[in-house]
Design a protein around this motif. Structure first.
Motif, PDB file in Angstrom:
ATOM      1  N   GLY A 144      61.668   3.454  -1.830  1.00 18.23           N
ATOM      2  CA  GLY A 144      63.035   4.218  -1.613  1.00 18.23           C
ATOM      3  C   GLY A 144      63.971   3.541  -2.516  1.00 18.23           C
ATOM      4  O   GLY A 144      65.185   4.490  -2.527  1.00 18.23           O
ATOM      5  N   GLU A 148      61.652   6.022   9.781  1.00 14.75           N
ATOM      6  CA  GLU A 148      62.728   6.909  10.904  1.00 14.75           C
ATOM      7  C   GLU A 148      63.801   5.916  11.290  1.00 14.75           C
ATOM      8  O   GLU A 148      64.669   6.469  11.913  1.00 14.75           O
ATOM      9  N   ASP A 180      66.564   5.971  -0.622  1.00 18.16           N
ATOM     10  CA  ASP A 180      66.364   7.455  -0.529  1.00 18.16           C
ATOM     11  C   ASP A 180      65.385   7.785   0.495  1.00 18.16           C
ATOM     12  O   ASP A 180      63.934   7.296   0.385  1.00 18.16           O
ATOM     13  N   ARG A 181      65.492   8.282   1.706  1.00 15.15           N
ATOM     14  CA  ARG A 181      64.574   8.400   2.774  1.00 15.15           C
ATOM     15  C   ARG A 181      63.221   9.289   2.353  1.00 15.15           C
ATOM     16  O   ARG A 181      62.304   9.256   2.946  1.00 15.15           O
ATOM     17  N   ALA A 182      63.654  10.370   1.480  1.00 16.14           N
ATOM     18  CA  ALA A 182      62.523  11.250   0.946  1.00 16.14           C
ATOM     19  C   ALA A 182      61.524  10.395   0.143  1.00 16.14           C
ATOM     20  O   ALA A 182      60.308  10.533   0.281  1.00 16.14           O
ATOM     21  N   ARG A 183      62.061   9.610  -0.479  1.00 11.60           N
ATOM     22  CA  ARG A 183      61.005   8.636  -1.261  1.00 11.60           C
ATOM     23  C   ARG A 183      60.218   7.663  -0.440  1.00 11.60           C
ATOM     24  O   ARG A 183      59.095   7.482  -0.423  1.00 11.60           O
ATOM     25  N   LEU A 203      59.661   8.475   2.935  1.00 14.06           N
ATOM     26  CA  LEU A 203      58.408   8.990   3.592  1.00 14.06           C
ATOM     27  C   LEU A 203      57.448   9.404   2.686  1.00 14.06           C
ATOM     28  O   LEU A 203      56.447   9.585   2.917  1.00 14.06           O
ATOM     29  N   TRP A 204      57.714   9.794   1.427  1.00 11.43           N
ATOM     30  CA  TRP A 204      56.364   9.966   0.416  1.00 11.43           C
ATOM     31  C   TRP A 204      55.607   8.679   0.370  1.00 11.43           C
ATOM     32  O   TRP A 204      54.392   8.952   0.370  1.00 11.43           O
ATOM     33  N   ASP A 264      53.598   8.547   3.584  1.00 14.18           N
ATOM     34  CA  ASP A 264      52.623   9.481   4.034  1.00 14.18           C
ATOM     35  C   ASP A 264      51.427   9.044   3.196  1.00 14.18           C
ATOM     36  O   ASP A 264      50.451   9.302   3.439  1.00 14.18           O
TER      37      ASP A 264
END
Length: 296
Positions: free
Chosen positions: A89, A117, A125-128, A130-131, A134
């Motif tokens: 992140g 969450e 970086d929340r998108a990273r 989450l990646w 996942d």
């Protein structure tokens, strides 16, 4: 009163050490923290604090150290791979963790979803994140990988990878042979790589730690070894780390004190330590510290 007080704490420390030895020999090494791994809010706060502390010390040395695109190795991640998720992140390209005990393997996948969450500082970086989560849920080893090797063979566990940044938190004090570990790290570090290790030099026995943090240094090597157990603190001091790093080609090595014993405690406790630890060069005032070095 000082000799009497030191005799008292020698006895208390010996009882605490014997209890820890028995507990670990019977139950094994299960929980590296002083809270339950099921306490997810506390576990999340714990990994956030570790990563922000690493970043602070890297910033101090390098000036706003950018983790973007770095390949990172962590030794002894403990109960979760949350530090790895957070480092991704912060922009890390990959994170690889190596441990001798499969502690993180027991972490439910839901923990990482809760971490993704959670309310986090805006630097992440929340998108990273989450990646990375996942990928973990799908069983992938990229960008977050984890290898358990009881022999702690770092080169083998790295699988041919080399790294830009090598990290650990409260792990190095558990390595029986820090010289061997540092030599192995030199073999997987890229030119210009940074080593940053948070080291807890104190006793780890909770019942005695608050009142006599240097308790483990009261005993002779033979007595201490006789009550040994996997992960027992190795009693190596800051100078031991700096000398080992220099021998294996690391440069700009330093140990930054973080938690320091107060003068009153030092005044009465030093005379009760095993003789080599009474020397000023042992830096017995340093309770926790950050060891930093660079690979030329």
């Amino acid at each position: 009163m000082t000799p009497l007080k030191n005799r008292l704490f020698y006895g208390l420390g010996l009882a605490a050490l014997a209890g820890a030895s028995l507990r670990h020999r019977v139950g094994g090494y299960r929980n590296p923290t002083d809270f339950s791994p099921d306490d997810w809010p506390r576990a999340i706060a714990h990994v956030v604090d570790i990563v922000l502390d690493w970043r602070k010390h890297l910033d101090t040395r390098h000036g706003a150290k950018n983790l973007a695109g770095l390949d990172i190795l962590e030794l002894g991640p403990g109960a979760t791979l949350g530090t790895g998720v957070l480092l991704v992140g912060l922009g890390a390209r990959s994170y690889h963790a190596i441990d001798a005990f499969d502690l993180a393997g027991r972490t439910p996948p839901g923990f990482y979803r809760a971490l993704a969450e959670a309310e986090l500082p805006p630097v992440f970086d929340r998108a990273r994140i989450l990646w990375a989560v996942d990928a973990l849920e799908r069983g992938r080893t990229d960008p977050v990988g984890y290898v358990v090797t009881p022999e702690f063979d770092i080169a083998c566990a790295a699988g041919g990878r080399t790294f830009d940044l090598l990290l650990s938190n409260a792990a190095f004090e558990h390595f029986e042979d820090i010289e061997h570990v540092i030599a192995q790290l030199a073999a997987v570090a890229r030119p210009g790589a940074t080593l940053l290790a948070g080291v807890d030099f104190q006793t780890h026995t909770r019942g005695i730690r608050a009142t006599d943090p240097n308790s483990i240094y009261r005993f002779s090597p033979s007595l201490y070894r006789s009550l040994g157990f996997p992960g027992q603190p190795n009693r190596r001091r800051p100078r031991d780390y700096l000398e080992a790093l220099q021998r294996h080609g690391w440069t700009n090595a330093e140990c930054r004190p973080v938690d320091v014993a107060d003068a009153v405690y030092q005044a009465w406790s030093t005379a009760g330590l095993y003789e080599p630890y009474r020397d000023d060069a042992a830096d017995m005032n340093v309770l926790t510290g950050i060891v930093l070095a660079e690979k030329p």
